[in-house]
Structures are given as structure tokens and as C-alpha cells.
Design a protein around this motif. Structure first.
Motif, short mmCIF file in Angstrom:
data_model
loop_
_atom_site.label_atom_id
_atom_site.label_comp_id
_atom_site.label_asym_id
_atom_site.label_seq_id
_atom_site.Cartn_x
_atom_site.Cartn_y
_atom_site.Cartn_z
N ASN A 56 26.24 32.60 26.56
CA ASN A 56 25.41 32.99 27.69
C ASN A 56 23.92 32.86 27.39
O ASN A 56 23.13 32.59 28.30
N ARG A 115 23.49 29.29 28.10
CA ARG A 115 23.45 29.04 29.55
C ARG A 115 22.07 29.37 30.11
O ARG A 115 21.53 28.65 30.96
N ALA A 116 21.50 30.48 29.65
CA ALA A 116 20.17 30.87 30.13
C ALA A 116 19.13 29.83 29.75
O ALA A 116 18.25 29.48 30.56
N LYS A 154 19.67 26.50 31.84
CA LYS A 154 19.21 26.56 33.23
C LYS A 154 17.75 26.19 33.37
O LYS A 154 17.32 25.73 34.43
N LEU A 159 27.07 22.67 29.85
CA LEU A 159 25.68 23.12 29.84
C LEU A 159 24.68 22.00 30.06
O LEU A 159 23.55 22.26 30.49
N SER A 195 22.54 34.99 32.04
CA SER A 195 22.25 33.75 32.76
C SER A 195 21.82 34.03 34.20
O SER A 195 21.67 33.11 35.00
N GLU A 196 21.59 35.31 34.54
CA GLU A 196 21.15 35.70 35.88
C GLU A 196 19.96 36.64 35.78
O GLU A 196 20.04 37.82 36.13
N ILE A 201 12.88 31.96 30.32
CA ILE A 201 14.20 31.93 30.95
C ILE A 201 14.31 32.87 32.15
O ILE A 201 15.36 32.97 32.77
#
Length: 215
Positions: free
Chosen positions: A14, A17-18, A21, A44, A151-152, A182
Motif C-alpha cells: 500500500n 500504491r500511494a 498514484k 502498479l 492509498s487514499e 503522496i
């Protein structure tokens, strides 16, 4: 600054993922080798590549995203750190087999969550991790939130707060920049001695606190 991630479980993947993005390059690794990460890096995209643990550990900023029970074995066997930055994302907990007696221990308040606290005596987690990475500049971060929200970072019209602490001002500034890049809102908790215990799961007073900074 190059970035490495040691560990590809819930935390490491994760974090990757961050970073992905935002198109930030990093090398992710695990104990099973780069081939085992093929599907993850395909998901990814091009900014994240798979490497060996030694390759990830050679980066300027290295995320320690391993389980507590594996940390000493994984980190102690790596080459000299020589002032590189280690982001300690670990927490001193042990994950329980749901069928084990420990998972049903009425004296463990965390049994319902599938974990138990590891007794560190009079030490705190980053103090122990620092002993495994001599010569590194340790920053505690990315450990107090649920891994699934990493990731959010942006939610409810604001940005999630991400705590960090450390004893080296330059190292903290580099980690703060990643946190901002991020999409999180960074909050400096001071030195490791202060911020480490405050944000460390399971009993730190700021652990699992999901604050949102409204813009």
C-alpha cells in the motif's frame, strides 16, 4: 532521492500504491524474490519495480515494512546503512493463528483483532528497530493508520494526517516531503523518544487515530 521498500505485505504494497498514484519511483522487495512480485508491479505501473531486498535497502530512503517478528532477521543481515534514511513503519505486534489458543486468550484485549502486543520491556519500537539498522537515520512514520487508507490520502474534502518523528532534521524533512507528495498532511511529533511511543500501535495514544485536515 531513490526509494526502496522492504516488505510487500499489506503495508509495503500500500505504500507502493500511494507512491505509484503520484508516479513516484520506488523499488519493492520481499523475502521470496522479485519474480514473486510480478503481478503487483504490473498492477502498479512503470514507476514501481521489483528488486532484491539488498537492492531496495541500497536506496536513499528505505521503508521498513516487515512484520515485527521478521524485522531483526531481515534488517540485521543488510549491508552498512551509512547515514541512509530508514522509515520505520513497524509496530510491535504479533499476528495470531485464528485457531491457536492465543487467539482465544481472555487476558489479551487485542485477541479479537487477531494480534497480541510484543513485550519490549522499557523500550519502544523504533528504539529497537534502530538497533537493527546501525548507522541509519530512522524516522517513524506510516505505522499508525490502517494500511488500506494509505492509498487514499484525500477524503471528506481534506487530507488525512500522517504523523512522523525522528532525531535527524534533514531525514525528517525528506520523509515529510514524501508524505506531502503522496497527498497526506504531515504532523511532526518531535523526536523518536517522544513521537515513537505516541504513534506506535497498539497502545500509543495517537495510534489508529484517523484525523482529517480540512483544506
Amino acid at each position: 532521492m531513490s526509494i526502496g521498500i522492504i516488505g510487500s505485505g499489506a503495508l509495503g504494497s500500500n505504500v507502493a500504491r500511494a507512491l505509484a498514484k503520484k508516479g513516484i519511483a520506488a523499488t519493492i522487495s520481499n523475502s521470496r524474490g522479485p519474480e514473486s512480485l510480478a503481478s503487483l508491479v504490473q498492477e502498479l505501473g512503470p514507476s514501481i519495480k521489483a528488486g532484491t531486498t539488498a537492492e531496495a535497502a541500497s536506496a536513499d530512503i528505505v521503508f521498513a515494512a516487515v512484520r515485527w517478528t521478521d524485522a531483526e532477521k531481515v534488517l540485521s543481515g543488510l549491508p552498512a546503512w551509512n547515514g541512509r534514511i530508514v522509515v520505520d513503519g513497524t509496530n510491535p505486534v504479533e499476528f495470531l493463528d485464528p485457531n491457536s489458543p492465543d487467539a482465544k486468550d481472555p487476558t489479551n484485549p487485542l485477541a479479537a483483532y487477531g494480534i497480541k502486543a510484543v513485550d519490549l520491556g522499557d523500550k519502544y519500537s523504533s528504539e529497537v528497530i534502530s538497533q537493527f539498522v546501525p548507522g541509519a537515520r530512522v524516522v517513524k512514520a506510516f505505522n499508525h493508520l490502517g494500511v488500506n487508507v494509505l492509498s487514499e490520502p484525500e477524503v471528506a474534502g481534506g487530507k488525512r494526517v500522517l504523523f512522523y518523528s525522528g532525531d535527524d532534521a534533514d531525514a525528517k524533512a525528506e520523509v515529510r516531503k514524501i508524505i506531502e507528495d503522496i497527498g497526506f498532511s504531515p504532523v511532526d511529533l518531535g523526536s523518536l523518544d517522544v513521537g515513537g511511543p505516541l504513534a506506535s500501535l497498539p497502545f500509543g495514544s495517537l495510534a489508529a487515530q484517523n484525523f482529517i485536515k480540512i483544506q
